[in-house]
Design an enzyme around this catalytic site. Structure first.
Site, PDB file in Angstrom:
ATOM      1  N   VAL A 152      17.487  13.242  -3.798  1.00  0.00           N
ATOM      2  CA  VAL A 152      18.535  12.264  -3.622  1.00  0.00           C
ATOM      3  C   VAL A 152      19.162  11.605  -4.582  1.00  0.00           C
ATOM      4  O   VAL A 152      20.757  12.222  -3.880  1.00  0.00           O
ATOM      5  CB  VAL A 152      17.871  10.216  -3.060  1.00  0.00           C
ATOM      6  CG1 VAL A 152      18.592   9.578  -2.604  1.00  0.00           C
ATOM      7  CG2 VAL A 152      15.993  11.553  -2.378  1.00  0.00           C
ATOM      8  N   TYR A 153      19.057  11.610  -5.912  1.00  0.00           N
ATOM      9  CA  TYR A 153      20.363  11.433  -6.608  1.00  0.00           C
ATOM     10  C   TYR A 153      21.308  13.226  -6.952  1.00  0.00           C
ATOM     11  O   TYR A 153      22.154  12.670  -7.153  1.00  0.00           O
ATOM     12  CB  TYR A 153      19.222  11.393  -8.207  1.00  0.00           C
ATOM     13  CG  TYR A 153      20.731  11.460  -9.523  1.00  0.00           C
ATOM     14  CD1 TYR A 153      21.187   9.702  -9.403  1.00  0.00           C
ATOM     15  CD2 TYR A 153      20.512  12.906  -9.961  1.00  0.00           C
ATOM     16  CE1 TYR A 153      22.047  10.158 -10.838  1.00  0.00           C
ATOM     17  CE2 TYR A 153      21.678  11.976 -11.446  1.00  0.00           C
ATOM     18  CZ  TYR A 153      21.989  10.730 -11.804  1.00  0.00           C
ATOM     19  OH  TYR A 153      23.032  10.294 -12.527  1.00  0.00           O
ATOM     20  N   ALA A 154      21.031  13.969  -7.137  1.00  0.00           N
ATOM     21  CA  ALA A 154      21.127  15.032  -6.880  1.00  0.00           C
ATOM     22  C   ALA A 154      22.488  15.166  -5.800  1.00  0.00           C
ATOM     23  O   ALA A 154      23.840  15.635  -5.606  1.00  0.00           O
ATOM     24  CB  ALA A 154      20.979  16.419  -6.653  1.00  0.00           C
ATOM     25  N   SER A 156      23.587  12.591  -3.926  1.00  0.00           N
ATOM     26  CA  SER A 156      25.091  11.715  -4.304  1.00  0.00           C
ATOM     27  C   SER A 156      26.142  11.916  -5.459  1.00  0.00           C
ATOM     28  O   SER A 156      27.695  11.840  -5.175  1.00  0.00           O
ATOM     29  CB  SER A 156      24.291  10.341  -4.763  1.00  0.00           C
ATOM     30  OG  SER A 156      24.647  10.858  -5.903  1.00  0.00           O
TER      31      SER A 156
END
Length: 243
Positions: A152-154, A156
């Protein structure tokens, strides 16, 4: 040869801690005035009092649509122009996709992606009218590599990379430089969400960097002569071997 930042006016989001605070201190040391943007009013006021009159607090909640939209107009009531916008505020979600919630995903994408795009959208007319300016965004090494342990972070940060590099090209005719700094793991509050075992191993192996190292990279980017743009700078711990 480095150009001076003396007299420049910078805006930094997420300025009350971590990379944002370290960059605030670095730019102040270079002679710039820094508008420190954060949601934490008490912390901002305490820091501004300690850092001096060139540190100007701006309380903005980037997750609130009205507060976010008011940020640039409110700042321009405090200073007469903006030379530098550093979109640094962000949050983190690690682990498998099933280990988070829809609410957490919305919050992270709104802060890491939507707020960045909106802040840039709001400052561009001001900078293009002046035919000069610098926009820098905190991305991540995760924006360059499919870091499967934090999808999820990647995602973004991949979105941020796309936005920054398309905006960089769009702003060339207007004299506005756009770039990003892409750190590896940084000692900051974001690591509180790391799996405990990953954090322990990173600390033991020396696979973390200090926020001041990222701040130094930002200063380097901003002090290049106007005919040079650092489009992205990856700053990694020497012992970081996961990518």
């Amino acid at each position: 040869m480095a150009e001076s930042l003396d007299g420049k006016i910078a805006v930094i989001t997420g300025a009350a801690s971590g990379i944002g605070l370290a960059t605030t201190e670095a730019l102040l040391a270079e002679g710039a005035t820094v508008v420190m943007v954060d949601w934490n009013e008490a912390s901002l006021n305490e820091l501004a009092g300690r850092l001096g009159e060139k540190a100007i607090p701006q309380v903005t909640n980037l997750l609130d649509a009205q507060s976010c939209a008011a940020m640039i107009p409110q700042i321009l009531e405090k200073v007469d122009h903006i030379d530098i916008l550093y979109c640094n505020a962000g949050t983190y979600i690690g682990g498998d996709i099933t280990e988070t919630t829809s609410e957490a995903i919305d919050k992270m994408l709104n802060l890491n992606v939507n707020a960045v795009i909106k802040n840039v959208h709001d400052v561009v007319p001001h900078m293009t009218a002046r035919k000069t300016g610098d926009i820098i965004v905190t991305c991540s090494v995760a924006g360059h590599y499919p870091t499967y342990w934090e999808p999820v972070y990647a995602s973004s940060k991949w979105a941020v990379t796309c936005f920054v590099q398309t905006m960089r090209r769009q702003m060339i005719p207007h004299g506005v430089r756009v770039g990003q700094v892409s750190p590896g793991p940084v000692v900051s509050a974001l690591l509180a969400d790391w799996p405990e075992e990953n954090l322990r191993k990173a600390k033991e192996s020396g696979s973390l960097i200090d926020p001041s190292e990222v701040a130094d990279a930002v200063v380097y980017m901003l002090t290049r002569k106007r005919t040079v743009t650092i489009r992205d700078m990856l700053v990694l711990p020497t012992n970081f071997d996961r990518v």
